[in-house]
Design a protein around this motif. Sequence first.
Motif, PDB file in Angstrom:
ATOM      1  N   ALA B  19       8.029   5.694   2.144  1.00 29.35           N
ATOM      2  CA  ALA B  19       8.704   4.520   2.718  1.00 29.35           C
ATOM      3  C   ALA B  19       8.261   4.294   4.160  1.00 29.35           C
ATOM      4  O   ALA B  19       7.978   3.158   4.559  1.00 29.35           O
ATOM      5  CB  ALA B  19      10.219   4.711   2.646  1.00 29.35           C
ATOM      6  N   LEU B  20       8.154   5.377   4.927  1.00 29.37           N
ATOM      7  CA  LEU B  20       7.698   5.218   6.312  1.00 29.37           C
ATOM      8  C   LEU B  20       6.270   4.692   6.361  1.00 29.37           C
ATOM      9  O   LEU B  20       5.934   3.830   7.175  1.00 29.37           O
ATOM     10  CB  LEU B  20       7.780   6.560   7.045  1.00 29.37           C
ATOM     11  N   PHE B  21       5.431   5.196   5.442  1.00 30.12           N
ATOM     12  CA  PHE B  21       4.035   4.748   5.412  1.00 30.12           C
ATOM     13  C   PHE B  21       3.968   3.252   5.084  1.00 30.12           C
ATOM     14  O   PHE B  21       3.239   2.491   5.734  1.00 30.12           O
ATOM     15  CB  PHE B  21       3.269   5.560   4.371  1.00 30.12           C
ATOM     16  N   ALA B  22       4.752   2.817   4.081  1.00 33.91           N
ATOM     17  CA  ALA B  22       4.701   1.405   3.691  1.00 33.91           C
ATOM     18  C   ALA B  22       5.239   0.512   4.800  1.00 33.91           C
ATOM     19  O   ALA B  22       4.692  -0.569   5.060  1.00 33.91           O
ATOM     20  CB  ALA B  22       5.498   1.197   2.407  1.00 33.91           C
ATOM     21  N   LEU B  23       6.297   0.969   5.492  1.00 32.64           N
ATOM     22  CA  LEU B  23       6.831   0.155   6.596  1.00 32.64           C
ATOM     23  C   LEU B  23       5.825   0.050   7.733  1.00 32.64           C
ATOM     24  O   LEU B  23       5.662  -1.013   8.334  1.00 32.64           O
ATOM     25  CB  LEU B  23       8.135   0.766   7.099  1.00 32.64           C
ATOM     26  N   MET B  25       2.614   0.167   7.398  1.00 32.75           N
ATOM     27  CA  MET B  25       1.558  -0.746   6.952  1.00 32.75           C
ATOM     28  C   MET B  25       2.016  -2.189   7.084  1.00 32.75           C
ATOM     29  O   MET B  25       1.241  -3.061   7.506  1.00 32.75           O
ATOM     30  CB  MET B  25       1.213  -0.421   5.506  1.00 32.75           C
ATOM     31  N   MET B  43       3.772   5.096  13.092  1.00 27.44           N
ATOM     32  CA  MET B  43       4.814   5.314  12.081  1.00 27.44           C
ATOM     33  C   MET B  43       4.194   5.752  10.754  1.00 27.44           C
ATOM     34  O   MET B  43       4.752   6.607  10.043  1.00 27.44           O
ATOM     35  CB  MET B  43       5.630   4.046  11.891  1.00 27.44           C
ATOM     36  N   LEU B  45       1.541   7.560  10.567  1.00 27.31           N
ATOM     37  CA  LEU B  45       1.226   8.973  10.794  1.00 27.31           C
ATOM     38  C   LEU B  45       2.466   9.846  10.607  1.00 27.31           C
ATOM     39  O   LEU B  45       2.385  10.954  10.096  1.00 27.31           O
ATOM     40  CB  LEU B  45       0.656   9.170  12.192  1.00 27.31           C
ATOM     41  N   GLN B  46       3.618   9.332  11.041  1.00 21.34           N
ATOM     42  CA  GLN B  46       4.863  10.102  10.859  1.00 21.34           C
ATOM     43  C   GLN B  46       5.160  10.330   9.381  1.00 21.34           C
ATOM     44  O   GLN B  46       5.565  11.425   8.983  1.00 21.34           O
ATOM     45  CB  GLN B  46       6.020   9.367  11.515  1.00 21.34           C
TER      46      GLN B  46
END
Lengths: 292, 155
Positions: B19-23, B25, B43, B45-46
Amino acid sequence: MTTGSLILATIGILFGATGTYLLLPHRLGAAKTRTIYILGAVFASLGLVGFLALLSPPALSPLGDFIAGSFFYVFAGGAIGCGVMTVTSRNPVYSALWFAAVVVSVAGLFLLADAQFLAAGSVIVYAGAIIVTFLFVIMLAQMEGRAVYDRAARSPGRAVFTSFLLLWSLTYCLASVRGKPDGPPPAGELAGPEARLLRGREIAGFYQLAETNEGRKALEHSLRPTSSLYVEADPSKPKPNVAGLGEALYADHLLTVELAGSILFAALVAAVLIANPKRAGVPPTPAAAVEV
Amino acid sequence: MTDPFTIDLLRNYLLVGAALFALGMLGFIARRNLIVMFLSAEMMLQGVALSLVAFGRYHGNWSGQVFTIVILTVAACEASIAMALVVVLFNRRSSLDVTLWQDVREPGVETTDLADEAGEAAPMEPIEGVESYPHLTPAGVEPAHPIQPWTERRR
């Protein structure tokens, strides 16, 4: 993971996509009314609740596990919600501060995964150094309030579709991957999804049985006692965090540490060279010469 | 003894990381401010770091945390170089808008005149409602300071 939870995931991600689209800036920078903001916030929080309902609930019986599971929900919801606010804030200063909140939530998740040093390190490096750098640059570069490009997004509909399609695909893959286990056969009574993703030391335990296996030597090399989280590979005896991490870092990954130092030095040189307005080899302009 | 970090817990961590990766992006694609784009990349990277730490915890070794330390290093380098670049780019065009830099695109790719469209659709005057800035009273001419007795004495 059943079909019902997959439907729940789809509905939750649809709600989240709608809410995020409503919260994002307009394509041409037109103002959005308060009603649209409230509607977007409601949709986004519904999507967040749907996404959190997709996570496996914590065990209820020991109180410590239950409390840890509840904190997992708190930190996960905080990370995703603050991430949405980072992306949708009109003011870049607010974006930076919401990103600091994301970093703090992720540090909480690190703590729950027994990575105390990384929790402290990421808070120090991100929230302490990178965010301050961002804020300095925002203050240097943006003094006249809110600009057009902050109030306008670049094709928000297609961007929301793309990224939430990616999120749905990842969720689908994580939730419902089926197939034959690829590694060695599960030892003993392992069943269910645990048999499809064997832990590293179980694979090693399997290969160490076969004397003539070619992968055995490589596995023994890569699974040295310094690389394990536990003393003598016994999960009931965990190593102390910082000591174990330092041991692994300086025994198994010494070259990595040296490389990281070299990269930091190169970045220092590059940042000074890029940000310095005076170029070497360029003759001084006449105005500068007059001033001198 | 079985490990308390089960595969269900690992899946939870991977979902949050995804979810963090998609947000991130989404922010990188949709926002036009250079600084917010770099924040979104951080974000992403997090999210990746969260997945790595969870995988390392699942497999019972330190590799995930070592990799995350490398990610922290690279993120710090990236942030410093990116901020230096942002300062240089801002000095060239006096704007943080990424659509002003479309002339460095590949040949044969259409440009989008988002900047002009947005400028026509929403001029710079403040918008009523939530998005408006407070109006400050303009500061006038500095009034003549009355000469105090103690300053007279000092002169």
